[in-house]
Design a protein around this motif. Structure first.
Motif, mmCIF file in Angstrom:
data_model
loop_
_atom_site.group_PDB
_atom_site.id
_atom_site.type_symbol
_atom_site.label_atom_id
_atom_site.label_comp_id
_atom_site.label_asym_id
_atom_site.label_seq_id
_atom_site.Cartn_x
_atom_site.Cartn_y
_atom_site.Cartn_z
ATOM 1 N N ILE A 157 -1.418 -5.272 18.151
ATOM 2 C CA ILE A 157 -1.241 -6.348 17.151
ATOM 3 C C ILE A 157 0.174 -6.501 16.691
ATOM 4 C CG2 ILE A 157 -2.029 -7.200 14.911
ATOM 5 C CD1 ILE A 157 -4.082 -7.551 16.790
ATOM 6 N N HIS A 158 0.896 -5.290 16.473
ATOM 7 C CA HIS A 158 2.216 -5.664 15.865
ATOM 8 C C HIS A 158 3.001 -6.041 17.106
ATOM 9 C CE1 HIS A 158 6.043 -4.580 14.214
ATOM 10 N NE2 HIS A 158 6.558 -4.097 15.243
ATOM 11 N N PRO B 85 8.638 -12.456 20.523
ATOM 12 C CA PRO B 85 9.754 -13.579 20.560
ATOM 13 C C PRO B 85 9.062 -14.855 20.960
ATOM 14 C CG PRO B 85 10.437 -11.803 21.928
ATOM 15 C CD PRO B 85 9.194 -11.396 21.467
ATOM 16 N N ASP B 86 8.131 -14.873 21.682
ATOM 17 C CA ASP B 86 7.699 -16.327 22.234
ATOM 18 C C ASP B 86 6.317 -16.666 21.564
ATOM 19 O OD1 ASP B 86 9.731 -17.143 24.043
ATOM 20 O OD2 ASP B 86 8.732 -15.901 25.543
ATOM 21 N N GLY B 87 6.029 -16.135 20.464
ATOM 22 C CA GLY B 87 4.631 -16.175 19.882
ATOM 23 C C GLY B 87 3.538 -15.514 20.172
#
Length: 188
Positions: free
Chosen positions: A69-70, A76-78
């Motif tokens: 989850i973290h 970076p790309d969502g």
């Protein structure tokens, strides 16, 4: 060099591997101890019951889900990109501790004897769904993303070796799926 796993971690690894490879019934105390390279007494010291072994694997899954989850929320790309790209398991589940743990808990859950394993899988899916929902803002789109992820993870023929295509063709396929999901999330 990564640190050597503790004896307890080796026991959990062995239990997972046996459950994944041969089923829960094959993962006896004797088999787990032998696979971990410890005495049965050593295993029983750490895991005095079958329930304790199952709880150890379920607790491990919870920790691995926290880590995932973290990574998902900081990708970076969502979150959606990360979620879809990590939905194709490795060819050999034993090589990925997270996928091996998910598979072991799924096997335990399917036996009907371990409600905590069922709860762990349900909780994992709910947490992923919450992150995806936060990212896309629409419950229906979040559900579609979750279903696509499940289809990639559990669907046949997703590896490049099975289709005869190379890794670039498989990546293009995932890129195309992500692009469609982004358009769906953007309402286009």
């Amino acid at each position: 060099m990564s640190p050597r796993p503790s004896a307890r971690e080796k026991m959990l690894d062995s239990f997972e591997l046996l459950v994944v490879a041969d089923g829960e019934r094959a993962a006896t105390f004797d088999a787990v101890a032998a696979a971990a390279g410890v005495s049965k007494g050593g295993l029983l010291y750490h895991f005095p019951s079958r329930e304790a072994l199952v709880d150890g694997v379920v607790d491990r899954l919870a920790s691995l889900v926290d880590d995932d989850i973290h990574r998902m929320t900081t990708a970076p790309d969502g979150a959606v990109d990360y979620f879809i790209r990590t939905s194709s398991p490795p060819a050999v589940v034993a090589e990925s501790p997270f996928d091996r743990c998910i598979t072991a808990v799924a096997h335990l859950a399917s036996s009907g004897q371990w409600p905590r394993a069922v709860d762990a899988l349900t909780g994992m899916q709910s947490r992923w769904h919450e992150v995806v929902l936060e990212a896309v803002g629409d419950p229906a789109v979040a559900r579609v993303v979750s279903l696509v992820s499940d289809g990639l993870y559990f669907g046949p023929g997703h590896s490049s070796s099975a289709s005869g295509a190379g890794p670039d063709a498989e990546r293009a396929g995932i890129d195309d799926v992500i692009a469609v999901l982004r358009r769906l999330a953007d309402g286009r």
